[in-house]
Design an enzyme around this catalytic site. Structure first.
Site, PDB file in Angstrom:
ATOM      1  CB  CYS A 134      -0.930  -0.007   1.207  1.00  0.00           C
ATOM      2  SG  CYS A 134      -1.947   1.478   1.272  1.00  0.00           S
ATOM      3  CB  CYS A 137      -0.704   2.710   3.996  1.00  0.00           C
ATOM      4  SG  CYS A 137      -2.093   2.059   3.106  1.00  0.00           S
ATOM      5  CG  ASP A 138       3.077   0.932   4.375  1.00  0.00           C
ATOM      6  OD1 ASP A 138       2.578   1.387   5.415  1.00  0.00           O
ATOM      7  OD2 ASP A 138       2.863  -0.216   3.959  1.00  0.00           O
TER       8      ASP A 138
HETATM    9  C1  FAD Z   1      -4.983   2.035  -1.402  1.00  0.00           C
HETATM   10  C2  FAD Z   1      -6.331   1.962  -2.065  1.00  0.00           C
HETATM   11  C3  FAD Z   1      -6.890   3.119  -2.598  1.00  0.00           C
HETATM   12  C4  FAD Z   1      -8.135   3.071  -3.207  1.00  0.00           C
HETATM   13  N1  FAD Z   1      -8.675   4.232  -3.698  1.00  0.00           N
HETATM   14  C5  FAD Z   1      -9.919   4.228  -4.210  1.00  0.00           C
HETATM   15  C6  FAD Z   1     -10.531   5.455  -4.654  1.00  0.00           C
HETATM   16  O1  FAD Z   1      -9.937   6.538  -4.591  1.00  0.00           O
HETATM   17  N2  FAD Z   1     -11.792   5.375  -5.166  1.00  0.00           N
HETATM   18  C7  FAD Z   1     -12.485   4.210  -5.262  1.00  0.00           C
HETATM   19  O2  FAD Z   1     -13.630   4.229  -5.698  1.00  0.00           O
HETATM   20  N3  FAD Z   1     -11.911   3.034  -4.882  1.00  0.00           N
HETATM   21  C8  FAD Z   1     -10.655   3.017  -4.356  1.00  0.00           C
HETATM   22  N4  FAD Z   1     -10.084   1.836  -3.965  1.00  0.00           N
HETATM   23  C9  FAD Z   1     -10.802   0.565  -4.251  1.00  0.00           C
HETATM   24  C10 FAD Z   1     -11.892   0.262  -3.205  1.00  0.00           C
HETATM   25  O3  FAD Z   1     -11.334   0.338  -1.917  1.00  0.00           O
HETATM   26  C11 FAD Z   1     -12.486  -1.121  -3.453  1.00  0.00           C
HETATM   27  O4  FAD Z   1     -12.981  -1.202  -4.758  1.00  0.00           O
HETATM   28  C12 FAD Z   1     -13.617  -1.423  -2.457  1.00  0.00           C
HETATM   29  O5  FAD Z   1     -13.144  -1.362  -1.123  1.00  0.00           O
HETATM   30  C13 FAD Z   1     -14.197  -2.806  -2.710  1.00  0.00           C
HETATM   31  O6  FAD Z   1     -15.177  -3.044  -1.776  1.00  0.00           O
HETATM   32  P1  FAD Z   1     -15.632  -4.535  -1.398  1.00  0.00           P
HETATM   33  O7  FAD Z   1     -16.678  -4.383  -0.363  1.00  0.00           O
HETATM   34  O8  FAD Z   1     -15.951  -5.286  -2.619  1.00  0.00           O
HETATM   35  O9  FAD Z   1     -14.343  -5.258  -0.779  1.00  0.00           O
HETATM   36  P2  FAD Z   1     -13.356  -4.883   0.395  1.00  0.00           P
HETATM   37  O10 FAD Z   1     -13.281  -3.426   0.613  1.00  0.00           O
HETATM   38  O11 FAD Z   1     -12.112  -5.633   0.074  1.00  0.00           O
HETATM   39  O12 FAD Z   1     -14.035  -5.535   1.694  1.00  0.00           O
HETATM   40  C14 FAD Z   1     -13.993  -6.917   1.927  1.00  0.00           C
HETATM   41  C15 FAD Z   1     -14.600  -7.258   3.290  1.00  0.00           C
HETATM   42  O13 FAD Z   1     -14.677  -8.668   3.433  1.00  0.00           O
HETATM   43  C16 FAD Z   1     -14.100  -9.082   4.679  1.00  0.00           C
HETATM   44  N5  FAD Z   1     -13.615 -10.453   4.493  1.00  0.00           N
HETATM   45  C17 FAD Z   1     -12.684 -10.910   3.607  1.00  0.00           C
HETATM   46  N6  FAD Z   1     -12.547 -12.258   3.720  1.00  0.00           N
HETATM   47  C18 FAD Z   1     -13.435 -12.642   4.686  1.00  0.00           C
HETATM   48  C19 FAD Z   1     -13.769 -13.902   5.273  1.00  0.00           C
HETATM   49  N7  FAD Z   1     -13.191 -15.039   4.875  1.00  0.00           N
HETATM   50  N8  FAD Z   1     -14.682 -13.925   6.248  1.00  0.00           N
HETATM   51  C20 FAD Z   1     -15.297 -12.779   6.667  1.00  0.00           C
HETATM   52  N9  FAD Z   1     -15.032 -11.564   6.160  1.00  0.00           N
HETATM   53  C21 FAD Z   1     -14.117 -11.509   5.182  1.00  0.00           C
HETATM   54  C22 FAD Z   1     -13.045  -8.015   4.940  1.00  0.00           C
HETATM   55  O14 FAD Z   1     -12.698  -7.995   6.330  1.00  0.00           O
HETATM   56  C23 FAD Z   1     -13.805  -6.774   4.498  1.00  0.00           C
HETATM   57  O15 FAD Z   1     -14.705  -6.384   5.504  1.00  0.00           O
HETATM   58  C24 FAD Z   1      -8.840   1.836  -3.332  1.00  0.00           C
HETATM   59  C25 FAD Z   1      -8.271   0.685  -2.811  1.00  0.00           C
HETATM   60  C26 FAD Z   1      -7.027   0.730  -2.174  1.00  0.00           C
HETATM   61  C27 FAD Z   1      -6.424  -0.543  -1.614  1.00  0.00           C
END
Ligand code: FAD
Length: 308
Positions: A134, A137-138
């Site tokens: 990341c 972050c880092d």
């Molecule tokens: C550094 C960074 C910057 C970003 N910047 C942007 C931005 O500017 N704009 C934008 O639109 N998007 C951005 N993104 C992308 C965005 O964060 C993701 O597209 C979004 O978070 C996806 O959401 P999600 O709910 O699908 O998955 P995630 O956010 O990955 O959430 C997954 C969830 O599942 C849980 N989980 C996983 N495995 C298990 C398991 N086995 N059992 C129970 N729980 C589990 C995790 O704890 C978490 O709660 C960025 C991502 C990163 C890493």
């Protein structure tokens, strides 16, 4: 009578939280299980500038707003890691690492994705001591230092552009003959004098004593092993969807993303839906994850109505 949920949502990122908010309005027996609420952005101090309604907001702040909204709903929240989902006699059995079992008529998988590791010696050993997944972050910890970014796609180029503004030198290592970043990112990198691109570089080992000191890579043109002196290594080679608990219940594409049908986001198993970064799709964003969470929750309700 058995305690069977109508819907269990696995994952508490933007997709899972939005699915929870939508499903709670349907007055069904509902549980959300997540390792931790927030997902990828939960602890990241990134500025979000593309979520409708917010010109600029930090990832943490936006996620806090999502969480507060969710916690006002009629929904059970369980902290835990799902390790297995099976379907027996029409009911899903969900097992967590914490040795708890839950039953549900339907499931939405929204477990997101984790950064894909390099899988070379030294990588695990130096996580937090020079190896990072990341940059936002880092990155600031490497101010004035030399760093290497592994991966010549858009993520790698964007990481390098960020790092070039605070570090002394940035190397981008690309495995293939040509980088894959789009023209705009290539032009931006082209203008930055302290970024050097090395193509056909296969990372082999990360070395150091207390902290990372070098990266050993193979020049794929000459087969020669080379040593790159670096203080930090940022791995930007894509994400690995978190799906190990699904067994044969779903089909995957070549990137291990879950295949769903377009309209209702249902997998090949009836009653099992998937939403967000875990799914097939090129554009992985907060807003698309939220959109899929909403869609999956509405589709689940239709499915439940037909079960009655
Ligand atoms: C550094 C960074 C910057 C970003 N910047 C942007 C931005 O500017 N704009 C934008 O639109 N998007 C951005 N993104 C992308 C965005 O964060 C993701 O597209 C979004 O978070 C996806 O959401 P999600 O709910 O699908 O998955 P995630 O956010 O990955 O959430 C997954 C969830 O599942 C849980 N989980 C996983 N495995 C298990 C398991 N086995 N059992 C129970 N729980 C589990 C995790 O704890 C978490 O709660 C960025 C991502 C990163 C890493």
């Amino acid at each position: 009578m058995k305690n069977i949920y109508d819907l269990i949502i696995v994952g508490g990122g933007p997709a899972g939280i939005t699915a929870g908010i939508y499903a709670a309005r349907q007055n069904i027996k509902l549980l959300l299980i997540a390792k931790e609420l927030g997902g990828q952005l939960g602890e990241k101090a990134v500025a979000i500038e593309n979520y409708t309604g917010f010109e600029s907001i930090s990832g943490m702040e936006l996620i806090k707003k999502f969480e507060n909204h969710l916690k006002k709903q009629k929904i059970g929240l369980e902290e835990g890691e799902v390790i297995k989902i099976e379907k027996k006699e029409g009911v899903f059995l969900i097992t967590t690492k914490e040795k708890k079992e839950f039953e549900s008529k339907t499931v939405i998988v929204s477990s997101g994705a984790d950064p894909r590791p390099l899988e070379v010696p030294g990588e695990k050993e130096f996580i937090g001591r020079g190896v990072s997944y990341c940059v936002l972050c880092d990155g600031p910890m490497f101010s004035g230092k030399i760093v290497a970014v592994i991966g010549g796609g858009n993520a790698g180029f964007e990481a390098a552009i960020f790092l070039a503004q605070i570090t002394k030198k940035v190397y981008i290592l690309e495995f293939g003959e040509q980088v894959k970043a789009d023209t705009e990112n290539q032009e931006r990198v082209g203008k930055m004098e302290n970024i050097e691109i090395i193509t056909q570089a296969a990372s082999k080992e990360i070395k150091g004593t207390q902290f990372v000191e070098s990266l050993i890579y193979q020049d794929r043109k000459t087969q020669e092993l080379k040593t790159l002196k670096t203080d930090g290594i940022f791995v930007e080679i894509g994400n690995q969807p978190a799906t190990s608990f699904l067994g044969g219940l779903v089909d995957f594409n070549e990137r291990d993303e879950i295949k769903v049908e377009f309209e209702a986001l249902q997998t090949k198993t009836p009653g099992l839906f998937a939403a967000g970064d875990v799914n097939v799709g090129k554009y992985k964003q907060i807003i698309t994850a939220c959109g899929e969470g909403a869609k999956a929750a509405l589709a689940t309700y239709d499915y439940l109505l037909k079960l009655k």
